[in-house]
Motif scaffolding. Structure first.
Motif, PDB file in Angstrom:
ATOM      1  N   VAL A   9       0.837  -1.196   0.000  1.00 41.50           N
ATOM      2  CA  VAL A   9       0.000   0.000   0.000  1.00 41.50           C
ATOM      3  C   VAL A   9       0.875   1.250   0.000  1.00 41.50           C
ATOM      4  CG1 VAL A   9      -1.630   1.344   1.397  1.00 41.50           C
ATOM      5  CG2 VAL A   9      -1.983  -1.106   1.079  1.00 41.50           C
ATOM      6  N   ILE A  10       1.892   1.262   0.833  1.00 38.61           N
ATOM      7  CA  ILE A  10       2.807   2.410   0.911  1.00 38.61           C
ATOM      8  C   ILE A  10       3.561   2.578  -0.403  1.00 38.61           C
ATOM      9  CG2 ILE A  10       4.883   3.292   2.058  1.00 38.61           C
ATOM     10  CD1 ILE A  10       3.768   1.879   4.633  1.00 38.61           C
ATOM     11  N   THR A  11       4.035   1.487  -0.973  1.00 34.41           N
ATOM     12  CA  THR A  11       4.774   1.545  -2.236  1.00 34.41           C
ATOM     13  C   THR A  11       3.898   2.087  -3.357  1.00 34.41           C
ATOM     14  OG1 THR A  11       6.183  -0.276  -1.552  1.00 34.41           O
ATOM     15  CG2 THR A  11       6.094   0.179  -3.902  1.00 34.41           C
ATOM     16  N   LYS A  12       2.651   1.641  -3.413  1.00 30.99           N
ATOM     17  CA  LYS A  12       1.733   2.142  -4.443  1.00 30.99           C
ATOM     18  C   LYS A  12       1.476   3.633  -4.277  1.00 30.99           C
ATOM     19  CE  LYS A  12      -1.048  -1.719  -6.000  1.00 30.99           C
ATOM     20  NZ  LYS A  12      -2.421  -2.228  -6.116  1.00 30.99           N
ATOM     21  N   ALA A  13       1.275   4.074  -3.049  1.00 29.57           N
ATOM     22  CA  ALA A  13       1.031   5.499  -2.794  1.00 29.57           C
ATOM     23  C   ALA A  13       2.254   6.329  -3.180  1.00 29.57           C
ATOM     24  CB  ALA A  13       0.665   5.720  -1.331  1.00 29.57           C
ATOM     25  N   LEU A  14       3.443   5.851  -2.842  1.00 28.04           N
ATOM     26  CA  LEU A  14       4.672   6.559  -3.213  1.00 28.04           C
ATOM     27  C   LEU A  14       4.830   6.632  -4.725  1.00 28.04           C
ATOM     28  CD1 LEU A  14       7.201   5.161  -0.593  1.00 28.04           C
ATOM     29  CD2 LEU A  14       6.422   7.537  -0.789  1.00 28.04           C
ATOM     30  N   ALA A  15       4.456   5.569  -5.426  1.00 26.40           N
ATOM     31  CA  ALA A  15       4.586   5.525  -6.882  1.00 26.40           C
ATOM     32  C   ALA A  15       3.706   6.569  -7.562  1.00 26.40           C
ATOM     33  CB  ALA A  15       4.255   4.135  -7.400  1.00 26.40           C
ATOM     34  N   GLU A  16       2.651   7.008  -6.890  1.00 33.56           N
ATOM     35  CA  GLU A  16       1.757   8.010  -7.464  1.00 33.56           C
ATOM     36  C   GLU A  16       2.279   9.432  -7.315  1.00 33.56           C
ATOM     37  OE1 GLU A  16      -2.199   7.382  -5.971  1.00 33.56           O
ATOM     38  OE2 GLU A  16      -2.116   5.235  -6.436  1.00 33.56           O
ATOM     39  N   LEU A  17       3.311   9.616  -6.504  1.00 32.81           N
ATOM     40  CA  LEU A  17       3.892  10.953  -6.347  1.00 32.81           C
ATOM     41  C   LEU A  17       4.762  11.301  -7.553  1.00 32.81           C
ATOM     42  CD1 LEU A  17       5.161  10.767  -2.648  1.00 32.81           C
ATOM     43  CD2 LEU A  17       3.148  11.998  -3.484  1.00 32.81           C
ATOM     44  N   PRO A  18       4.884  12.594  -7.845  1.00 34.15           N
ATOM     45  CA  PRO A  18       5.855  13.002  -8.875  1.00 34.15           C
ATOM     46  C   PRO A  18       7.267  12.563  -8.451  1.00 34.15           C
ATOM     47  CG  PRO A  18       4.389  14.816  -8.321  1.00 34.15           C
ATOM     48  CD  PRO A  18       4.123  13.715  -7.315  1.00 34.15           C
ATOM     49  N   ARG A  20      10.295  13.858  -8.125  1.00 30.34           N
ATOM     50  CA  ARG A  20      11.095  14.630  -7.162  1.00 30.34           C
ATOM     51  C   ARG A  20      10.508  14.526  -5.764  1.00 30.34           C
ATOM     52  NH1 ARG A  20      15.226  19.244  -7.388  1.00 30.34           N
ATOM     53  NH2 ARG A  20      15.789  17.921  -9.081  1.00 30.34           N
ATOM     54  N   GLN A  21       9.186  14.574  -5.653  1.00 27.62           N
ATOM     55  CA  GLN A  21       8.553  14.437  -4.341  1.00 27.62           C
ATOM     56  C   GLN A  21       8.818  13.052  -3.761  1.00 27.62           C
ATOM     57  OE1 GLN A  21       4.401  15.477  -4.505  1.00 27.62           O
ATOM     58  NE2 GLN A  21       4.832  17.547  -5.237  1.00 27.62           N
ATOM     59  N   ARG A  22       8.701  12.037  -4.607  1.00 27.77           N
ATOM     60  CA  ARG A  22       8.968  10.665  -4.158  1.00 27.77           C
ATOM     61  C   ARG A  22      10.404  10.536  -3.679  1.00 27.77           C
ATOM     62  NH1 ARG A  22       6.943   8.217  -8.230  1.00 27.77           N
ATOM     63  NH2 ARG A  22       8.806   8.183  -9.493  1.00 27.77           N
ATOM     64  N   ALA A  23      11.334  11.092  -4.437  1.00 27.45           N
ATOM     65  CA  ALA A  23      12.754  11.015  -4.056  1.00 27.45           C
ATOM     66  C   ALA A  23      12.996  11.700  -2.714  1.00 27.45           C
ATOM     67  CB  ALA A  23      13.618  11.652  -5.145  1.00 27.45           C
ATOM     68  N   VAL A  49      14.000  20.849  -1.170  1.00 26.60           N
ATOM     69  CA  VAL A  49      13.745  19.585  -0.467  1.00 26.60           C
ATOM     70  C   VAL A  49      12.596  19.763   0.516  1.00 26.60           C
ATOM     71  CG1 VAL A  49      14.687  17.899   1.171  1.00 26.60           C
ATOM     72  CG2 VAL A  49      16.104  18.735  -0.714  1.00 26.60           C
ATOM     73  N   LYS A  50      12.623  20.853   1.271  1.00 25.69           N
ATOM     74  CA  LYS A  50      11.565  21.099   2.256  1.00 25.69           C
ATOM     75  C   LYS A  50      10.204  21.251   1.591  1.00 25.69           C
ATOM     76  CE  LYS A  50      14.662  23.402   5.495  1.00 25.69           C
ATOM     77  NZ  LYS A  50      14.988  24.691   6.120  1.00 25.69           N
ATOM     78  N   SER A  51      10.134  22.042   0.531  1.00 29.26           N
ATOM     79  CA  SER A  51       8.839  22.279  -0.109  1.00 29.26           C
ATOM     80  C   SER A  51       8.322  21.024  -0.815  1.00 29.26           C
ATOM     81  CB  SER A  51       8.912  23.460  -1.082  1.00 29.26           C
ATOM     82  OG  SER A  51       9.765  23.172  -2.169  1.00 29.26           O
ATOM     83  N   GLN A  52       9.207  20.286  -1.466  1.00 24.15           N
ATOM     84  CA  GLN A  52       8.790  19.063  -2.147  1.00 24.15           C
ATOM     85  C   GLN A  52       8.352  17.997  -1.150  1.00 24.15           C
ATOM     86  OE1 GLN A  52       8.587  18.443  -5.693  1.00 24.15           O
ATOM     87  NE2 GLN A  52       8.589  20.663  -5.466  1.00 24.15           N
ATOM     88  N   THR A  53       9.037  17.918  -0.032  1.00 24.12           N
ATOM     89  CA  THR A  53       8.671  16.961   1.012  1.00 24.12           C
ATOM     90  C   THR A  53       7.316  17.330   1.608  1.00 24.12           C
ATOM     91  OG1 THR A  53      11.005  16.552   1.514  1.00 24.12           O
ATOM     92  CG2 THR A  53       9.406  15.891   3.181  1.00 24.12           C
ATOM     93  N   LEU A  54       7.101  18.605   1.865  1.00 29.93           N
ATOM     94  CA  LEU A  54       5.824  19.059   2.407  1.00 29.93           C
ATOM     95  C   LEU A  54       4.678  18.711   1.464  1.00 29.93           C
ATOM     96  CD1 LEU A  54       4.198  20.689   4.527  1.00 29.93           C
ATOM     97  CD2 LEU A  54       4.663  22.708   3.130  1.00 29.93           C
ATOM     98  N   ARG A  55       4.841  18.999   0.185  1.00 27.96           N
ATOM     99  CA  ARG A  55       3.797  18.682  -0.794  1.00 27.96           C
ATOM    100  C   ARG A  55       3.538  17.177  -0.858  1.00 27.96           C
ATOM    101  NH1 ARG A  55       6.618  22.769  -4.306  1.00 27.96           N
ATOM    102  NH2 ARG A  55       5.415  24.668  -3.980  1.00 27.96           N
ATOM    103  N   ALA A  56       4.610  16.406  -0.835  1.00 33.83           N
ATOM    104  CA  ALA A  56       4.465  14.947  -0.894  1.00 33.83           C
ATOM    105  C   ALA A  56       3.724  14.422   0.327  1.00 33.83           C
ATOM    106  CB  ALA A  56       5.835  14.286  -1.005  1.00 33.83           C
ATOM    107  N   LEU A  57       4.072  14.903   1.498  1.00 37.84           N
ATOM    108  CA  LEU A  57       3.419  14.433   2.719  1.00 37.84           C
ATOM    109  C   LEU A  57       1.943  14.817   2.742  1.00 37.84           C
ATOM    110  CD1 LEU A  57       6.207  15.068   5.379  1.00 37.84           C
ATOM    111  CD2 LEU A  57       5.524  12.898   4.336  1.00 37.84           C
ATOM    112  N   GLU A  58       1.618  15.993   2.205  1.00 34.69           N
ATOM    113  CA  GLU A  58       0.211  16.390   2.115  1.00 34.69           C
ATOM    114  C   GLU A  58      -0.559  15.416   1.227  1.00 34.69           C
ATOM    115  OE1 GLU A  58       0.497  20.417   0.699  1.00 34.69           O
ATOM    116  OE2 GLU A  58       0.725  21.224   2.719  1.00 34.69           O
ATOM    117  N   LYS A  59       0.035  15.045   0.095  1.00 35.62           N
ATOM    118  CA  LYS A  59      -0.617  14.093  -0.807  1.00 35.62           C
ATOM    119  C   LYS A  59      -0.750  12.724  -0.160  1.00 35.62           C
ATOM    120  CE  LYS A  59       0.755  16.283  -5.116  1.00 35.62           C
ATOM    121  NZ  LYS A  59       1.524  16.163  -6.351  1.00 35.62           N
ATOM    122  N   LEU A  60       0.287  12.296   0.543  1.00 36.68           N
ATOM    123  CA  LEU A  60       0.237  10.984   1.179  1.00 36.68           C
ATOM    124  C   LEU A  60      -0.804  10.953   2.302  1.00 36.68           C
ATOM    125  CD1 LEU A  60       4.037  10.121   1.275  1.00 36.68           C
ATOM    126  CD2 LEU A  60       2.292   9.095  -0.213  1.00 36.68           C
TER     127      LEU A  60
END
Length: 76
Positions: A9-18, A20-23, A49-60
């Protein structure tokens, strides 16, 4: 749900991120790199890194499968 299912489930959710956000998420939270180390690895600025991580965590956090997973382990 077992450990293998949770990882899927976590891997699938990560795969849906852009990419750079996933990285950023993988390097910061799975590889446990600092913001500065992640910025060096991705050849970008720490602010990126901070902004991309924040956006990724919001999506997750909003991802339906992960919401169900967090409900199961009491992480609301």
């Amino acid at each position: 749900m077992g450990v293998v299912e949770n990882r899927m489930v976590i891997t699938k959710a990560l795969a849906e991120l852009p990419p750079r956000q996933r990285a950023c998420v993988v390097l910061r939270y799975f590889d446990e790199l600092s913001v500065d180390e992640t910025a060096i690895a991705l050849d970008c600025r720490p602010g990126t890194v901070k902004s991309q991580t924040l956006r990724a965590l919001e999506k997750l956090r909003a991802h339906p499968s992960l919401a169900e997973l967090s409900d199961l382990v009491g992480m609301k």
